[in-house]
Design a protein around this motif. Sequence first.
Motif, PDB file in Angstrom:
ATOM      1  N   LEU A   1       0.825  -1.204   0.000  1.00 54.17           N
ATOM      2  CA  LEU A   1       0.000   0.000   0.000  1.00 54.17           C
ATOM      3  C   LEU A   1       0.864   1.262   0.000  1.00 54.17           C
ATOM      4  O   LEU A   1       0.556   2.229  -0.705  1.00 54.17           O
ATOM      5  CB  LEU A   1      -0.937  -0.005   1.208  1.00 54.17           C
ATOM      6  CG  LEU A   1      -1.977   1.107   1.263  1.00 54.17           C
ATOM      7  CD1 LEU A   1      -2.890   1.043   0.058  1.00 54.17           C
ATOM      8  CD2 LEU A   1      -2.767   1.006   2.542  1.00 54.17           C
ATOM      9  N   THR A   2       1.956   1.233   0.726  1.00 50.62           N
ATOM     10  CA  THR A   2       2.884   2.365   0.724  1.00 50.62           C
ATOM     11  C   THR A   2       3.500   2.552  -0.657  1.00 50.62           C
ATOM     12  O   THR A   2       3.634   3.679  -1.138  1.00 50.62           O
ATOM     13  CB  THR A   2       3.997   2.135   1.773  1.00 50.62           C
ATOM     14  OG1 THR A   2       3.393   1.888   3.039  1.00 50.62           O
ATOM     15  CG2 THR A   2       4.907   3.333   1.873  1.00 50.62           C
ATOM     16  N   LYS A   3       3.852   1.450  -1.312  1.00 53.63           N
ATOM     17  CA  LYS A   3       4.397   1.535  -2.674  1.00 53.63           C
ATOM     18  C   LYS A   3       3.387   2.134  -3.641  1.00 53.63           C
ATOM     19  O   LYS A   3       3.740   2.966  -4.472  1.00 53.63           O
ATOM     20  CB  LYS A   3       4.823   0.150  -3.169  1.00 53.63           C
ATOM     21  CG  LYS A   3       6.166  -0.276  -2.735  1.00 53.63           C
ATOM     22  CD  LYS A   3       6.539  -1.579  -3.419  1.00 53.63           C
ATOM     23  CE  LYS A   3       7.937  -1.979  -3.045  1.00 53.63           C
ATOM     24  NZ  LYS A   3       8.347  -3.211  -3.716  1.00 53.63           N
ATOM     25  N   VAL A   4       2.141   1.690  -3.540  1.00 55.63           N
ATOM     26  CA  VAL A   4       1.108   2.203  -4.438  1.00 55.63           C
ATOM     27  C   VAL A   4       0.918   3.703  -4.225  1.00 55.63           C
ATOM     28  O   VAL A   4       0.812   4.476  -5.181  1.00 55.63           O
ATOM     29  CB  VAL A   4      -0.221   1.437  -4.243  1.00 55.63           C
ATOM     30  CG1 VAL A   4      -1.375   2.139  -4.926  1.00 55.63           C
ATOM     31  CG2 VAL A   4      -0.090   0.022  -4.751  1.00 55.63           C
TER      32      VAL A   4
ATOM     33  N   ILE B   1      12.791  10.850  -7.150  1.00 54.76           N
ATOM     34  CA  ILE B   1      13.343  10.055  -6.044  1.00 54.76           C
ATOM     35  C   ILE B   1      12.372   8.953  -5.631  1.00 54.76           C
ATOM     36  O   ILE B   1      12.764   7.806  -5.423  1.00 54.76           O
ATOM     37  CB  ILE B   1      13.697  10.968  -4.851  1.00 54.76           C
ATOM     38  CG1 ILE B   1      14.896  11.841  -5.205  1.00 54.76           C
ATOM     39  CG2 ILE B   1      13.980  10.144  -3.601  1.00 54.76           C
ATOM     40  CD1 ILE B   1      15.170  12.939  -4.200  1.00 54.76           C
ATOM     41  N   PHE B   2      11.081   9.293  -5.508  1.00 55.05           N
ATOM     42  CA  PHE B   2      10.078   8.276  -5.168  1.00 55.05           C
ATOM     43  C   PHE B   2      10.061   7.167  -6.206  1.00 55.05           C
ATOM     44  O   PHE B   2       9.967   5.992  -5.874  1.00 55.05           O
ATOM     45  CB  PHE B   2       8.678   8.883  -5.083  1.00 55.05           C
ATOM     46  CG  PHE B   2       8.420   9.715  -3.862  1.00 55.05           C
ATOM     47  CD1 PHE B   2       9.303   9.777  -2.811  1.00 55.05           C
ATOM     48  CD2 PHE B   2       7.258  10.451  -3.771  1.00 55.05           C
ATOM     49  CE1 PHE B   2       9.060  10.541  -1.690  1.00 55.05           C
ATOM     50  CE2 PHE B   2       6.983  11.222  -2.652  1.00 55.05           C
ATOM     51  CZ  PHE B   2       7.889  11.268  -1.608  1.00 55.05           C
ATOM     52  N   PHE B   3      10.123   7.530  -7.465  1.00 52.43           N
ATOM     53  CA  PHE B   3      10.018   6.550  -8.540  1.00 52.43           C
ATOM     54  C   PHE B   3      11.257   5.658  -8.600  1.00 52.43           C
ATOM     55  O   PHE B   3      11.143   4.451  -8.814  1.00 52.43           O
ATOM     56  CB  PHE B   3       9.816   7.275  -9.879  1.00 52.43           C
ATOM     57  CG  PHE B   3       9.345   6.379 -10.976  1.00 52.43           C
ATOM     58  CD1 PHE B   3       8.036   5.930 -11.008  1.00 52.43           C
ATOM     59  CD2 PHE B   3      10.209   5.971 -11.974  1.00 52.43           C
ATOM     60  CE1 PHE B   3       7.594   5.091 -12.014  1.00 52.43           C
ATOM     61  CE2 PHE B   3       9.777   5.140 -12.980  1.00 52.43           C
ATOM     62  CZ  PHE B   3       8.470   4.700 -13.000  1.00 52.43           C
TER      63      PHE B   3
ATOM     64  N   LYS C   1      13.620   1.389  -1.155  1.00 54.24           N
ATOM     65  CA  LYS C   1      14.296   1.917   0.038  1.00 54.24           C
ATOM     66  C   LYS C   1      13.373   2.830   0.846  1.00 54.24           C
ATOM     67  O   LYS C   1      13.359   2.761   2.081  1.00 54.24           O
ATOM     68  CB  LYS C   1      15.557   2.675  -0.372  1.00 54.24           C
ATOM     69  CG  LYS C   1      16.652   1.775  -0.876  1.00 54.24           C
ATOM     70  CD  LYS C   1      17.893   2.554  -1.204  1.00 54.24           C
ATOM     71  CE  LYS C   1      18.969   1.615  -1.711  1.00 54.24           C
ATOM     72  NZ  LYS C   1      20.204   2.330  -2.026  1.00 54.24           N
ATOM     73  N   ILE C   2      12.623   3.660   0.175  1.00 47.56           N
ATOM     74  CA  ILE C   2      11.710   4.565   0.880  1.00 47.56           C
ATOM     75  C   ILE C   2      10.603   3.765   1.559  1.00 47.56           C
ATOM     76  O   ILE C   2      10.228   4.037   2.704  1.00 47.56           O
ATOM     77  CB  ILE C   2      11.138   5.622  -0.090  1.00 47.56           C
ATOM     78  CG1 ILE C   2      12.260   6.520  -0.612  1.00 47.56           C
ATOM     79  CG2 ILE C   2      10.067   6.459   0.584  1.00 47.56           C
ATOM     80  CD1 ILE C   2      11.839   7.423  -1.725  1.00 47.56           C
TER      81      ILE C   2
END
Length: 172
Positions: A97-100, A156-158, A163-164
């Motif tokens: 869910l965090t990745k999405v 950076i998110f992409f 890692k994030i």
Amino acid sequence: MTHRSLLTLVLRIAGIFLFTKIFDHFGSYIFSIWSISAMDILDKTVEAMDRFYFSNLFLLVVNILVSFILIIKAEWIAKKLVKTEESISIDLNVKSLTKVILLTTSIIWIARAVYFLPQAIRYCIAVYEKTMDMPNAVFYDFEMATYIFKLALAIIFFLRIDKITNWITKKI
């Protein structure tokens, strides 16, 4: 769906957004040129305004070209940016869910950055004209710092999504 096909989809949507932007400014650029040049009273001001409208028409043409490149060459660009063909699998847990959420946010911010690229270029031209003490320099209401910050965060998110996500899920 794979990362490459998702990027292809995002690039095509960004190209469509960028193409629809020309309709926002079409009336103001084209109609203003012809209506002002048709008036004899404003004959002296047309010379000063020619450069302003030429740069806006140039940005309009570049906007159209970039949007067509993004729409037509989206697969080629995605192949150059995403080297591996991994499928996207989503299980409903905190990590996925965090990745999405992060991917959706980055995709929206990248599309927004591409959409507002002509305004960023126009703002940079205005800053350049102002630093060169040109009398016709006009600043536009554009938040360049927010534009750069969101674009950098989106990239950076992409690129660092794993890692994030791991760091966020550790904190929970």
